[in-house]
Design a protein around this motif. Structure first.
Motif, PDB file in Angstrom:
ATOM      1  N   TYR A   1       4.964   0.554  -2.401  1.00 27.22           N
ATOM      2  CA  TYR A   1       4.497  -0.198  -1.233  1.00 27.22           C
ATOM      3  C   TYR A   1       2.972  -0.233  -1.206  1.00 27.22           C
ATOM      4  CZ  TYR A   1       4.371  -2.006   3.530  1.00 27.22           C
ATOM      5  OH  TYR A   1       4.164  -2.794   4.633  1.00 27.22           O
ATOM      6  N   LYS A   2       2.421  -1.414  -1.071  1.00 30.81           N
ATOM      7  CA  LYS A   2       0.972  -1.590  -0.973  1.00 30.81           C
ATOM      8  C   LYS A   2       0.665  -2.094   0.428  1.00 30.81           C
ATOM      9  CE  LYS A   2       0.444  -2.657  -5.876  1.00 30.81           C
ATOM     10  NZ  LYS A   2       1.745  -2.188  -6.276  1.00 30.81           N
ATOM     11  N   ILE A   3      -0.044  -1.284   1.193  1.00 32.80           N
ATOM     12  CA  ILE A   3      -0.379  -1.674   2.567  1.00 32.80           C
ATOM     13  C   ILE A   3      -1.287  -2.900   2.519  1.00 32.80           C
ATOM     14  CG2 ILE A   3      -1.496  -0.969   4.723  1.00 32.80           C
ATOM     15  CD1 ILE A   3      -0.651   1.917   4.042  1.00 32.80           C
ATOM     16  N   PRO A   4      -0.887  -3.973   3.173  1.00 37.77           N
ATOM     17  CA  PRO A   4      -1.702  -5.191   3.169  1.00 37.77           C
ATOM     18  C   PRO A   4      -3.082  -4.946   3.782  1.00 37.77           C
ATOM     19  CG  PRO A   4       0.501  -5.651   3.999  1.00 37.77           C
ATOM     20  CD  PRO A   4       0.369  -4.163   3.897  1.00 37.77           C
ATOM     21  N   GLU A   5      -4.067  -5.645   3.261  1.00 38.54           N
ATOM     22  CA  GLU A   5      -5.425  -5.508   3.800  1.00 38.54           C
ATOM     23  C   GLU A   5      -5.489  -6.163   5.175  1.00 38.54           C
ATOM     24  OE1 GLU A   5      -8.649  -6.574   1.246  1.00 38.54           O
ATOM     25  OE2 GLU A   5      -7.614  -5.806  -0.524  1.00 38.54           O
ATOM     26  N   SER A   6      -6.215  -5.503   6.072  1.00 39.22           N
ATOM     27  CA  SER A   6      -6.367  -6.012   7.425  1.00 39.22           C
ATOM     28  C   SER A   6      -7.664  -5.483   8.006  1.00 39.22           C
ATOM     29  CB  SER A   6      -5.182  -5.560   8.290  1.00 39.22           C
ATOM     30  OG  SER A   6      -5.388  -5.925   9.621  1.00 39.22           O
ATOM     31  N   LYS A   7      -8.251  -6.243   8.921  1.00 40.69           N
ATOM     32  CA  LYS A   7      -9.464  -5.784   9.609  1.00 40.69           C
ATOM     33  C   LYS A   7      -9.115  -4.671  10.586  1.00 40.69           C
ATOM     34  CE  LYS A   7     -11.797 -10.196   9.152  1.00 40.69           C
ATOM     35  NZ  LYS A   7     -12.353 -11.357   9.810  1.00 40.69           N
ATOM     36  N   GLU A   8      -7.864  -4.675  11.050  1.00 41.36           N
ATOM     37  CA  GLU A   8      -7.394  -3.648  11.980  1.00 41.36           C
ATOM     38  C   GLU A   8      -6.650  -2.567  11.197  1.00 41.36           C
ATOM     39  OE1 GLU A   8      -4.935  -5.416  15.010  1.00 41.36           O
ATOM     40  OE2 GLU A   8      -6.081  -7.267  14.900  1.00 41.36           O
ATOM     41  N   LYS A   9      -6.626  -1.349  11.765  1.00 45.82           N
ATOM     42  CA  LYS A   9      -5.857  -0.283  11.160  1.00 45.82           C
ATOM     43  C   LYS A   9      -4.375  -0.562  11.443  1.00 45.82           C
ATOM     44  CE  LYS A   9      -5.557   4.634  10.605  1.00 45.82           C
ATOM     45  NZ  LYS A   9      -6.237   5.884  10.713  1.00 45.82           N
ATOM     46  N   ILE A  10      -3.552  -0.489  10.397  1.00 49.29           N
ATOM     47  CA  ILE A  10      -2.129  -0.782  10.537  1.00 49.29           C
ATOM     48  C   ILE A  10      -1.361   0.531  10.693  1.00 49.29           C
ATOM     49  CG2 ILE A  10      -0.126  -1.852   9.465  1.00 49.29           C
ATOM     50  CD1 ILE A  10      -2.058  -3.651   7.910  1.00 49.29           C
ATOM     51  N   ILE A  11      -0.708   0.673  11.832  1.00 48.80           N
ATOM     52  CA  ILE A  11       0.114   1.853  12.119  1.00 48.80           C
ATOM     53  C   ILE A  11       1.382   1.390  12.821  1.00 48.80           C
ATOM     54  CG2 ILE A  11       0.277   4.013  13.413  1.00 48.80           C
ATOM     55  CD1 ILE A  11      -2.754   4.255  13.215  1.00 48.80           C
ATOM     56  N   GLY A  12       2.516   1.964  12.436  1.00 48.15           N
ATOM     57  CA  GLY A  12       3.771   1.624  13.104  1.00 48.15           C
ATOM     58  C   GLY A  12       4.956   1.746  12.173  1.00 48.15           C
ATOM     59  N   LYS A  13       6.100   1.263  12.645  1.00 52.11           N
ATOM     60  CA  LYS A  13       7.335   1.301  11.861  1.00 52.11           C
ATOM     61  C   LYS A  13       7.872  -0.102  11.654  1.00 52.11           C
ATOM     62  CE  LYS A  13       9.367   5.785  12.662  1.00 52.11           C
ATOM     63  NZ  LYS A  13      10.541   6.540  13.071  1.00 52.11           N
ATOM     64  N   ILE A  14       8.374  -0.305  10.461  1.00 52.95           N
ATOM     65  CA  ILE A  14       9.052  -1.540  10.099  1.00 52.95           C
ATOM     66  C   ILE A  14      10.522  -1.165   9.932  1.00 52.95           C
ATOM     67  CG2 ILE A  14       9.222  -3.381   8.384  1.00 52.95           C
ATOM     68  CD1 ILE A  14       6.437  -2.337   7.392  1.00 52.95           C
ATOM     69  N   TYR A  15      11.417  -1.987  10.459  1.00 50.18           N
ATOM     70  CA  TYR A  15      12.853  -1.751  10.261  1.00 50.18           C
ATOM     71  C   TYR A  15      13.406  -2.868   9.392  1.00 50.18           C
ATOM     72  CZ  TYR A  15      12.657   1.878  13.778  1.00 50.18           C
ATOM     73  OH  TYR A  15      12.350   3.028  14.467  1.00 50.18           O
ATOM     74  N   ILE A  16      14.131  -2.450   8.350  1.00 53.78           N
ATOM     75  CA  ILE A  16      14.668  -3.386   7.379  1.00 53.78           C
ATOM     76  C   ILE A  16      16.176  -3.201   7.296  1.00 53.78           C
ATOM     77  CG2 ILE A  16      14.591  -4.094   4.958  1.00 53.78           C
ATOM     78  CD1 ILE A  16      11.877  -2.453   4.989  1.00 53.78           C
ATOM     79  N   VAL A  17      16.882  -4.307   7.225  1.00 48.96           N
ATOM     80  CA  VAL A  17      18.334  -4.264   7.053  1.00 48.96           C
ATOM     81  C   VAL A  17      18.675  -5.045   5.787  1.00 48.96           C
ATOM     82  CG1 VAL A  17      18.799  -6.284   8.510  1.00 48.96           C
ATOM     83  CG2 VAL A  17      20.534  -4.531   8.263  1.00 48.96           C
ATOM     84  N   PHE A  18      19.664  -4.543   5.043  1.00 47.47           N
ATOM     85  CA  PHE A  18      20.090  -5.206   3.816  1.00 47.47           C
ATOM     86  C   PHE A  18      21.547  -4.861   3.539  1.00 47.47           C
ATOM     87  CE2 PHE A  18      17.791  -1.314   2.841  1.00 47.47           C
ATOM     88  CZ  PHE A  18      18.669  -0.599   2.035  1.00 47.47           C
TER      89      PHE A  18
END
Length: 131
Positions: A58-75
């Protein structure tokens, strides 16, 4: 006239048989949830290996803001262990969901889930935390 009656009866019979097939398919579930099965699907090596795989790829996408949180994925884990139909159910934005989908699609084949001793398709959900 007899030919038209015969043709009508053939078409009616064909429609009845195809309707019967549709009804049988409707009775067979498209997939099961993990709560409905006897043996849950498993990433090769277990949950720790799965999260190591995600962390490595996983490569954290570049952003001007700090990215913090949870992503939920279903498959869906198929009966052969392959991963299909990857979707984000909760995203924190900035391209994090798209990156999660990319990584999940890279998963090796899993050990499939089972119900009553038979391999079944299983919907599986995981969270990915971004710090």
């Amino acid at each position: 006239m007899k030919n038209y009656l015969f043709l009508f009866l053939c078409l009616l019979t064909q429609n009845l048989f195809s309707q019967e097939n549709v009804d049988k398919k409707a009775l067979k579930k498209e997939y099961f949830t993990t709560a409905e099965i006897d043996v849950k699907p498993e990433f090769p090596g277990g949950g720790e290996k799965m999260y190591s795989f995600i962390a490595k790829n996983y490569k954290i996408p570049e952003s001007k803001e700090k990215i913090i949180g949870k992503i939920y994925i279903v498959f869906i884990v198929e009966t052969d262990g392959s991963i299909l139909d990857v979707k984000i159910t909760k995203d924190i934005g900035h391209g994090t969901g798209e990156e999660a989908i990319r990584v999940i699609k890279m998963f090796p084949k899993w050990k499939p889930g089972e119900k009553n001793g038979e391999k079944v398709r299983v919907q599986y959900q995981i969270p990915i935390s971004i710090n």
